[in-house]
Design a protein around this motif. Sequence first.
Motif, mmCIF file in Angstrom:
data_model
loop_
_atom_site.group_PDB
_atom_site.id
_atom_site.type_symbol
_atom_site.label_atom_id
_atom_site.label_comp_id
_atom_site.label_asym_id
_atom_site.label_seq_id
_atom_site.Cartn_x
_atom_site.Cartn_y
_atom_site.Cartn_z
ATOM 1 N N GLU A 53 0.833 -1.206 0.000
ATOM 2 C CA GLU A 53 0.000 0.000 0.000
ATOM 3 C C GLU A 53 0.867 1.255 0.000
ATOM 4 O OE1 GLU A 53 -2.971 0.115 3.141
ATOM 5 O OE2 GLU A 53 -3.235 -2.046 2.895
ATOM 6 N N ALA A 54 1.983 1.188 0.713
ATOM 7 C CA ALA A 54 2.852 2.362 0.809
ATOM 8 C C ALA A 54 3.708 2.530 -0.437
ATOM 9 C CB ALA A 54 3.732 2.244 2.039
ATOM 10 N N GLY A 55 3.628 1.562 -1.348
ATOM 11 C CA GLY A 55 4.412 1.669 -2.573
ATOM 12 C C GLY A 55 5.802 1.077 -2.471
ATOM 13 N N TYR A 56 6.023 0.247 -1.460
ATOM 14 C CA TYR A 56 7.337 -0.389 -1.333
ATOM 15 C C TYR A 56 7.183 -1.899 -1.439
ATOM 16 C CZ TYR A 56 9.120 4.094 0.204
ATOM 17 O OH TYR A 56 9.491 5.402 0.260
ATOM 18 N N GLU A 57 6.511 -2.324 -2.491
ATOM 19 C CA GLU A 57 6.238 -3.736 -2.647
ATOM 20 C C GLU A 57 7.527 -4.555 -2.701
ATOM 21 O OE1 GLU A 57 3.716 -4.488 -5.932
ATOM 22 O OE2 GLU A 57 3.338 -6.557 -5.352
ATOM 23 N N LYS A 58 8.544 -3.948 -3.329
ATOM 24 C CA LYS A 58 9.805 -4.681 -3.468
ATOM 25 C C LYS A 58 10.724 -4.469 -2.272
ATOM 26 C CE LYS A 58 9.982 -4.999 -8.482
ATOM 27 N NZ LYS A 58 9.711 -3.800 -9.310
ATOM 28 N N GLY A 59 10.214 -3.797 -1.238
ATOM 29 C CA GLY A 59 11.038 -3.563 -0.069
ATOM 30 C C GLY A 59 11.965 -2.375 -0.264
ATOM 31 N N PHE A 60 12.878 -2.179 0.700
ATOM 32 C CA PHE A 60 13.838 -1.071 0.596
ATOM 33 C C PHE A 60 15.037 -1.388 1.474
ATOM 34 C CE2 PHE A 60 10.672 -0.163 3.823
ATOM 35 C CZ PHE A 60 11.420 0.216 4.920
#
Lengths: 272, 532
Positions: free
Chosen positions: B369-376
């Motif tokens: 939802e926050a737009g970090y599907e691929k992580g960080f």
Amino acid sequence: MIKKAGRNTNFKVGAILLCLFLILLILSLICTPYDPNKMNTQAKFQPPSFQHLLGTDNFGRDIFSRVMKGAQTVCFVGFTSVAIGLAAGFILGAVSGYLGGPADEVIMRLMDAQMAFPGIILALVLITLIGPGSVSTALALGVTAVPRFCRITRACFMQIKELDYIKAAKSRGASVPRLIACHILPNMLSPLIVTATLAFSTAILAEAGLSYLGLGIQPPQPSWGKMLFEAQAYLLTNPWYAFIPGCMITLTVLGFNLLGDGLRDLTDTKTL
Amino acid sequence: MKTRKERNMKNFKRIIAVALVGILSLSAGCAATQKEAAPENSVPPVTESASPSAAQSTPASDVTVRVALGSEPDNLDPMLSAATDTAAVMMNVYEGLMGFDQKGDFIPAIAQSYTAAPDGLSYTFTLKKGVKFHDGKDCTAKDVKYTYEKLAGLTGEKPLNSTLSQELVKVETPDDYTVVLTLKQRDAGFMSKTILSIEEEGYADNSTKPIGTGPYKFVEYIQGQKIVLEKNENYSTIAERKPTIGKVEFVIMTDENAKLMALKSGNLDIAGVSAPNAAALGDDFSIVQGPQNMVQVLALNNAVKPLDNLKVRQAINYAVNKDEIIGAVVDGKGTKVESFLSPSMATYYNDNIAAYKTDIEKAKSLLKEAGYEKGFDLTITVPSNYQTHIDTAQVIKDQLAQVGINVNIQLIEWAQWLDGVYTKRDYQSTIIGHSGKLDPQDFLNRFTSTYDKNYFNFTNPDYDKLVTEAAATTDISQRAALYKQCQQFLVDQAASVFIQDPHIIFAVSKKLDGLQIYPVTFFNMSDIHVKS
């Protein structure tokens, strides 16, 4: 030479120890029994067994896999720091020894100044400046090794450049690079190799020390020194954990030292 | 040729010698463990038969108890001392107007009772009669006045306590047993200043020969070795703190291994130990452990990307498994916390928080939802001198990897941490332990936007308002309710990840009993008694 090597106990023991180290290193590049960083908190401090050859640590990570991975760290830091020390030390030493005069004075006083600091303290300062990690550890240890190589190179150059055949080569018009590459360098290989071997063992010890202090290799990357430090808290409950990295450091350093000693004996022309 | 052979032989002998030493030390180690193992079978019956007879022959008043002290005292005079360990010892010698119990609640000490004025600007204390200093003089209102004026700098000298110097306006003594303290502004946290040690008026030698009203009298201090206290026979201030142990020696011992050896050889009776060593001491000692009023926190810098996103912070909270951390890092010897207050502050601790339960799927969907599907990538900066925090970082790295967050652990020196992370707030996340005193404000104030060391960069006007209101509320139950709201607020905002209160662990000799753990480090020797 081979016959002589066979009679030299130092060389033999050192070579055997290093072969073991190399086998471990090569195996670790291919695969390790477990992922060295994979935790399994359900299975912490398992004693050595067939499943975990050297047991597991406080996070349930396989110690044998970590020791293997740690060998890579040792190797990386050892080779890089010796390469840096050797390259910089050789150039400075060559300039100093070949030219002599003011250049020699300046370089040697700089080296003296650096040698005034104990190696480990200098490495600590450098790591504080550039931040911890395996690359900066190798760099810092490389810098501390420079004076050692510089002095050896300078001494060899000063000794060799006065020999008759160098003078002969010079009078025949050999260029300076050729003079160095073809006539001087081959004559000083053995002291350089011996110094490099010994510097390698110093670097391993120093890396272990720095990692022990928390400034060398960053967790969870395995390092023998770091493992030794982590094991210290469990010395009473799980003494074998500390024993393993301790043994690895001791045997590898001993191996390099014996090999260095052996090589010196074998290549020392004076005792022949 | 011969010389080399000789040298080789010599070297060979050296190697053999080293190997032999190694084998010997190993076998010595084995022998030692065997020795340790043996008493487990043979000793308990012996001590059981010996200790009752010992208790009969030597009454508690003749017993000397030896306690390990982790650091050299900075100054024996409580007014001049800042060290926690020193206070933990000297609170046996000195007492304040009020004392505190194991739950962190205030109990009457030199003062019998107190009343706060309705406007909250003054506190009136009625003192107990018959409280005597160790030199036989009565403790009266003028001693209290002397102490507080000196601490707040009201006499014109340099103040010794910066908070008091800002708050305390005047000290009045209507009679010998009444003291009125007047404040500049309303501050419910002022109560935590009432435990400050009362010193005798005009007595100037507290640094060398401390004299208080406490249950123990100071005997001697040998630098680098020990502080010796003896029982105060005439003690009467707090009935339940009447001492039974005749003599106490606080032995200065910093090295963990030295402490263990001393415990095992019988030279120490009580010592703080690490979690793995507590397990190793086994049956010869009883282990007393409990929360130490500290919160270990994975502090998130709320002002940097991507941690400025509430959903990301919540995802991290869902991904971290606190139980696993406690099991792996402190051997299960820790209490899980959900917000920024330790359970040892029982009155104010919110034990009914709607918290994040470990849920990897939930964390993943929040990240999506926050737009970090691929992580960080997340850097955790950890001070290199705290192994517990380093270990915690390693476990968290493992846990966050499951939701695709790639953690990079960076160890830095303590001084660098204080400067870069704590002061300049130049970091992404860090792991640290915050310890409190007796006022919940010490913890919860750290997240207010006006607090100068709010390195979390958490700013929320509603939260500020809540804390300010709580700080001005003198009624304890109202105040507690407000602080409980504050705790829930921090959880809702996922201000950071609040992990655990790592236990303080004491090994206590089997012949002793009664050791209690307080929210402020305090070796209360009155609690200790000889087992009968």
